[in-house]
Scaffold this motif. Structure first.
Motif, PDB file in Angstrom:
ATOM      1  N   GLU A 231      46.909 -24.865 -16.775  1.00 27.47           N
ATOM      2  CA  GLU A 231      46.598 -23.716 -17.620  1.00 27.47           C
ATOM      3  C   GLU A 231      45.198 -23.182 -17.329  1.00 27.47           C
ATOM      4  OE1 GLU A 231      46.809 -20.659 -20.338  1.00 27.47           O
ATOM      5  OE2 GLU A 231      48.359 -21.849 -19.334  1.00 27.47           O
ATOM      6  N   GLN A 232      44.264 -24.055 -17.106  1.00 25.34           N
ATOM      7  CA  GLN A 232      42.901 -23.615 -16.778  1.00 25.34           C
ATOM      8  C   GLN A 232      42.874 -22.871 -15.448  1.00 25.34           C
ATOM      9  OE1 GLN A 232      41.220 -27.544 -17.149  1.00 25.34           O
ATOM     10  NE2 GLN A 232      40.192 -27.048 -19.078  1.00 25.34           N
ATOM     11  N   LEU A 233      43.619 -23.361 -14.474  1.00 28.04           N
ATOM     12  CA  LEU A 233      43.687 -22.675 -13.185  1.00 28.04           C
ATOM     13  C   LEU A 233      44.319 -21.296 -13.342  1.00 28.04           C
ATOM     14  CD1 LEU A 233      44.753 -25.466 -10.658  1.00 28.04           C
ATOM     15  CD2 LEU A 233      42.472 -24.660 -11.211  1.00 28.04           C
ATOM     16  N   ARG A 234      45.377 -21.211 -14.151  1.00 29.79           N
ATOM     17  CA  ARG A 234      46.048 -19.933 -14.373  1.00 29.79           C
ATOM     18  C   ARG A 234      45.117 -18.915 -15.029  1.00 29.79           C
ATOM     19  NH1 ARG A 234      48.008 -16.865 -17.889  1.00 29.79           N
ATOM     20  NH2 ARG A 234      47.413 -18.243 -19.607  1.00 29.79           N
ATOM     21  N   GLN A 235      44.377 -19.350 -16.042  1.00 33.50           N
ATOM     22  CA  GLN A 235      43.450 -18.445 -16.731  1.00 33.50           C
ATOM     23  C   GLN A 235      42.346 -17.961 -15.795  1.00 33.50           C
ATOM     24  OE1 GLN A 235      41.999 -19.724 -20.583  1.00 33.50           O
ATOM     25  NE2 GLN A 235      43.864 -20.872 -20.993  1.00 33.50           N
ATOM     26  N   ILE A 236      41.806 -18.869 -14.998  1.00 34.86           N
ATOM     27  CA  ILE A 236      40.727 -18.491 -14.079  1.00 34.86           C
ATOM     28  C   ILE A 236      41.238 -17.507 -13.033  1.00 34.86           C
ATOM     29  CG2 ILE A 236      39.246 -19.371 -12.222  1.00 34.86           C
ATOM     30  CD1 ILE A 236      38.885 -21.904 -13.935  1.00 34.86           C
ATOM     31  N   ALA A 237      42.424 -17.778 -12.473  1.00 35.11           N
ATOM     32  CA  ALA A 237      42.992 -16.881 -11.466  1.00 35.11           C
ATOM     33  C   ALA A 237      43.211 -15.485 -12.035  1.00 35.11           C
ATOM     34  CB  ALA A 237      44.304 -17.453 -10.940  1.00 35.11           C
ATOM     35  N   SER A 238      43.704 -15.439 -13.258  1.00 37.26           N
ATOM     36  CA  SER A 238      43.951 -14.148 -13.912  1.00 37.26           C
ATOM     37  C   SER A 238      42.659 -13.382 -14.152  1.00 37.26           C
ATOM     38  CB  SER A 238      44.693 -14.380 -15.231  1.00 37.26           C
ATOM     39  OG  SER A 238      44.877 -13.160 -15.928  1.00 37.26           O
ATOM     40  N   GLN A 239      41.622 -14.072 -14.615  1.00 32.93           N
ATOM     41  CA  GLN A 239      40.357 -13.420 -14.955  1.00 32.93           C
ATOM     42  C   GLN A 239      39.615 -12.932 -13.704  1.00 32.93           C
ATOM     43  OE1 GLN A 239      39.031 -12.752 -17.998  1.00 32.93           O
ATOM     44  NE2 GLN A 239      40.844 -13.538 -19.013  1.00 32.93           N
ATOM     45  N   VAL A 240      39.541 -13.764 -12.661  1.00 34.42           N
ATOM     46  CA  VAL A 240      38.758 -13.374 -11.477  1.00 34.42           C
ATOM     47  C   VAL A 240      39.464 -12.306 -10.658  1.00 34.42           C
ATOM     48  CG1 VAL A 240      37.672 -15.643 -11.342  1.00 34.42           C
ATOM     49  CG2 VAL A 240      39.695 -15.170  -9.948  1.00 34.42           C
ATOM     50  N   SER A 241      40.774 -12.151 -10.823  1.00 32.24           N
ATOM     51  CA  SER A 241      41.527 -11.206 -10.003  1.00 32.24           C
ATOM     52  C   SER A 241      41.098  -9.766 -10.224  1.00 32.24           C
ATOM     53  CB  SER A 241      43.030 -11.349 -10.277  1.00 32.24           C
ATOM     54  OG  SER A 241      43.342 -10.969 -11.614  1.00 32.24           O
ATOM     55  N   GLU A 256      37.727 -16.873   5.486  1.00 33.63           N
ATOM     56  CA  GLU A 256      38.251 -15.518   5.306  1.00 33.63           C
ATOM     57  C   GLU A 256      39.635 -15.393   5.934  1.00 33.63           C
ATOM     58  OE1 GLU A 256      35.504 -12.582   6.627  1.00 33.63           O
ATOM     59  OE2 GLU A 256      33.928 -13.176   5.224  1.00 33.63           O
ATOM     60  N   TYR A 257      39.833 -16.107   7.045  1.00 38.39           N
ATOM     61  CA  TYR A 257      41.141 -16.120   7.710  1.00 38.39           C
ATOM     62  C   TYR A 257      42.215 -16.650   6.753  1.00 38.39           C
ATOM     63  CZ  TYR A 257      44.766 -17.750  10.981  1.00 38.39           C
ATOM     64  OH  TYR A 257      45.953 -17.987  11.606  1.00 38.39           O
ATOM     65  N   ASP A 258      41.907 -17.743   6.045  1.00 44.41           N
ATOM     66  CA  ASP A 258      42.854 -18.323   5.085  1.00 44.41           C
ATOM     67  C   ASP A 258      43.149 -17.343   3.963  1.00 44.41           C
ATOM     68  OD1 ASP A 258      42.845 -20.856   6.400  1.00 44.41           O
ATOM     69  OD2 ASP A 258      40.955 -21.331   5.423  1.00 44.41           O
ATOM     70  N   ILE A 259      42.078 -16.738   3.450  1.00 44.51           N
ATOM     71  CA  ILE A 259      42.218 -15.830   2.311  1.00 44.51           C
ATOM     72  C   ILE A 259      43.124 -14.660   2.656  1.00 44.51           C
ATOM     73  CG2 ILE A 259      40.965 -14.296   0.744  1.00 44.51           C
ATOM     74  CD1 ILE A 259      38.534 -16.180   1.116  1.00 44.51           C
ATOM     75  N   GLU A 260      42.913 -14.062   3.829  1.00 38.51           N
ATOM     76  CA  GLU A 260      43.738 -12.933   4.249  1.00 38.51           C
ATOM     77  C   GLU A 260      45.188 -13.347   4.434  1.00 38.51           C
ATOM     78  OE1 GLU A 260      43.052  -9.678   4.519  1.00 38.51           O
ATOM     79  OE2 GLU A 260      41.149 -10.224   3.577  1.00 38.51           O
ATOM     80  N   ALA A 261      45.406 -14.532   4.997  1.00 36.17           N
ATOM     81  CA  ALA A 261      46.774 -15.021   5.221  1.00 36.17           C
ATOM     82  C   ALA A 261      47.519 -15.189   3.901  1.00 36.17           C
ATOM     83  CB  ALA A 261      46.736 -16.343   5.990  1.00 36.17           C
ATOM     84  N   TYR A 262      46.833 -15.711   2.891  1.00 32.62           N
ATOM     85  CA  TYR A 262      47.497 -15.935   1.608  1.00 32.62           C
ATOM     86  C   TYR A 262      47.619 -14.649   0.791  1.00 32.62           C
ATOM     87  CZ  TYR A 262      47.851 -20.890   2.399  1.00 32.62           C
ATOM     88  OH  TYR A 262      48.209 -22.104   2.917  1.00 32.62           O
ATOM     89  N   LYS A 263      46.746 -13.678   1.051  1.00 35.81           N
ATOM     90  CA  LYS A 263      46.915 -12.361   0.424  1.00 35.81           C
ATOM     91  C   LYS A 263      48.214 -11.728   0.904  1.00 35.81           C
ATOM     92  CE  LYS A 263      43.574  -9.370   0.297  1.00 35.81           C
ATOM     93  NZ  LYS A 263      42.386  -8.597   0.730  1.00 35.81           N
ATOM     94  N   ILE A 264      48.454 -11.797   2.209  1.00 35.25           N
ATOM     95  CA  ILE A 264      49.678 -11.232   2.781  1.00 35.25           C
ATOM     96  C   ILE A 264      50.895 -11.983   2.252  1.00 35.25           C
ATOM     97  CG2 ILE A 264      50.958 -10.909   4.936  1.00 35.25           C
ATOM     98  CD1 ILE A 264      48.224 -10.544   6.317  1.00 35.25           C
ATOM     99  N   LYS A 265      50.777 -13.311   2.196  1.00 29.18           N
ATOM    100  CA  LYS A 265      51.883 -14.129   1.713  1.00 29.18           C
ATOM    101  C   LYS A 265      52.254 -13.775   0.284  1.00 29.18           C
ATOM    102  CE  LYS A 265      53.083 -18.988   0.833  1.00 29.18           C
ATOM    103  NZ  LYS A 265      52.590 -20.388   0.882  1.00 29.18           N
ATOM    104  N   ASN A 267      51.855 -10.790  -1.141  1.00 26.85           N
ATOM    105  CA  ASN A 267      52.025  -9.327  -1.265  1.00 26.85           C
ATOM    106  C   ASN A 267      50.804  -8.641  -1.883  1.00 26.85           C
ATOM    107  OD1 ASN A 267      54.733  -9.369  -0.242  1.00 26.85           O
ATOM    108  ND2 ASN A 267      55.395 -10.153  -2.240  1.00 26.85           N
ATOM    109  N   ASN A 268      49.607  -9.119  -1.500  1.00 32.21           N
ATOM    110  CA  ASN A 268      48.336  -8.545  -1.965  1.00 32.21           C
ATOM    111  C   ASN A 268      48.152  -8.629  -3.472  1.00 32.21           C
ATOM    112  OD1 ASN A 268      47.154  -7.734   0.555  1.00 32.21           O
ATOM    113  ND2 ASN A 268      48.665  -6.097   0.653  1.00 32.21           N
ATOM    114  N   ASP A 269      48.867  -9.552  -4.101  1.00 29.99           N
ATOM    115  CA  ASP A 269      48.690  -9.797  -5.533  1.00 29.99           C
ATOM    116  C   ASP A 269      47.491 -10.731  -5.697  1.00 29.99           C
ATOM    117  OD1 ASP A 269      48.802 -10.991  -8.139  1.00 29.99           O
ATOM    118  OD2 ASP A 269      50.927 -10.479  -8.282  1.00 29.99           O
ATOM    119  N   SER A 270      46.377 -10.200  -6.185  1.00 25.00           N
ATOM    120  CA  SER A 270      45.128 -10.964  -6.257  1.00 25.00           C
ATOM    121  C   SER A 270      45.247 -12.192  -7.136  1.00 25.00           C
ATOM    122  CB  SER A 270      44.000 -10.065  -6.774  1.00 25.00           C
ATOM    123  OG  SER A 270      43.793  -8.978  -5.915  1.00 25.00           O
ATOM    124  N   SER A 271      45.890 -12.043  -8.293  1.00 20.77           N
ATOM    125  CA  SER A 271      46.020 -13.157  -9.222  1.00 20.77           C
ATOM    126  C   SER A 271      46.866 -14.283  -8.624  1.00 20.77           C
ATOM    127  CB  SER A 271      46.641 -12.683 -10.538  1.00 20.77           C
ATOM    128  OG  SER A 271      46.767 -13.757 -11.448  1.00 20.77           O
TER     129      SER A 271
END
Length: 311
Positions: A231-241, A256-265, A267-271
């Motif tokens: 739950e703490q991880l979910r709240q943090i992800a939602s807030q920082v997005s 940055e390579y990892d971050i971009e790969a997971y953004k694509i995975k 669908n660019n959903d930040s949260s």
């Protein structure tokens, strides 16, 4: 690099090859065999599970598409895996014990030793010339034309002190790199810590493990009461997005390579991306994924207002 890795004491872990990771002494046995700390073995076991895509597979088969796509498609990673020492009883596999011995070497090797390994890795131990550098640069500058790559490779060779059409042997390469790059910068580039020093110091203060002859920390007791929950991880992800969330991802140690790969995975959903990265961080850190550590990363990345979510 295979020449370097094949000199390592990998045979010290051969007796662990058939041990089940479900055994209670799985981590401590590997710690005792290698001289690593249990918390370091735990970190490497979590990394190994990412490579195999399994929670209980103790051997990696890099030639059988077992490695995740984002890793297997990287030419540098594929070449590194090709140089890893393989099991004599199963030549297609890299046992977990061998994996941690190589990682231990990367952690402890000197700058000249690492540069010598890079030299062997770049051209299989053969002298380096501008043609080899051109092949390397094509993987870095994908959109550049051949004449641009050729000019860059000649410039690179000149910076290393090579004369026209000349080649560099290992010692020339090692000396040239150390001469061309400031010591502090070179150390940062080649630094590889299984676990950051300050975290290892924290673990060193903990009681000894009765099941281990050499290790000094008890991962079963360490910080369990203070681990971050879902739950703490979910709240943090939602807030920082809603803000510059990639700062937190970088603070957690992702590239940055990892971050971009997971953004694509995702669908660019930040949260969703940030939540997956947070879950990966928690799994990788294991018993070190505490609230206090995540608070520190939130503060470092400018999210001071979210620290209270972890109280």
């Amino acid at each position: 690099m295979g020449t370097v890795f094949n000199t390592l004491p990998i045979a010290e872990t051969d007796h662990l090859s058939n041990m089940s990771p479900n055994r209670g002494d799985w981590l401590t046995s590997h710690a005792d065999a290698t001289g690593l700390a249990v918390v370091e073995v735990e970190r490497l076991w979590n990394r190994f599970k990412q490579l195999t895509g399994s929670r209980d597979q103790t051997r990696l088969y890099p030639d059988n598409s077992a490695v995740p796509n984002e890793i297997s498609n990287d030419v540098f990673v594929k070449n590194l895996m090709r140089h890893f020492p393989r099991s004599k009883s199963d030549p297609n596999s890299i046992p977990f014990g061998y994996f941690i011995v190589v990682m231990q070497w990367l952690d402890a090797a000197t700058i000249p030793q690492k540069l010598a390994a890079v030299y062997h890795y770049l051209n299989n131990g053969e002298p380096i010339d501008s043609q080899m550098i051109s092949k390397l640069l094509k993987h870095v500058y994908l959109d550049s034309k051949d004449d641009e790559i050729k000019a860059l490779s000649h410039q690179f060779m000149q910076q290393l002190g090579a004369k026209e059409q000349s080649k560099l042997n290992m010692q020339q390469f090692v000396d040239a790199v150390q001469r061309s790059i400031p010591p502090n910068e070179l150390e940062d580039i080649l630094k590889f810590n299984i676990i950051p020093t300050h975290l290892l110091d924290e673990a060193n203060a903990l009681p000894s493990l009765p099941a281990s002859s050499t290790n000094i920390r008890n991962i079963n007791d360490y910080g369990n009461y203070d681990l971050v929950n879902d739950e703490q991880l979910r709240q943090i992800a939602s807030q920082v997005s809603y803000k510059n969330w990639s700062k937190l991802a970088l603070a957690l140690g992702f590239l940055e390579y990892d971050i971009e790969a997971y953004k694509i995975k995702n669908n660019n959903d930040s949260s969703a991306t940030m939540l997956e990265l947070l879950h990966m961080w928690r799994e990788q850190e294991g018993s070190l994924a505490t609230k206090n550590r995540l608070k520190r990363y939130l503060e470092e990345s400018g999210f001071h207002e979210l620290v209270s979510l972890l109280n």
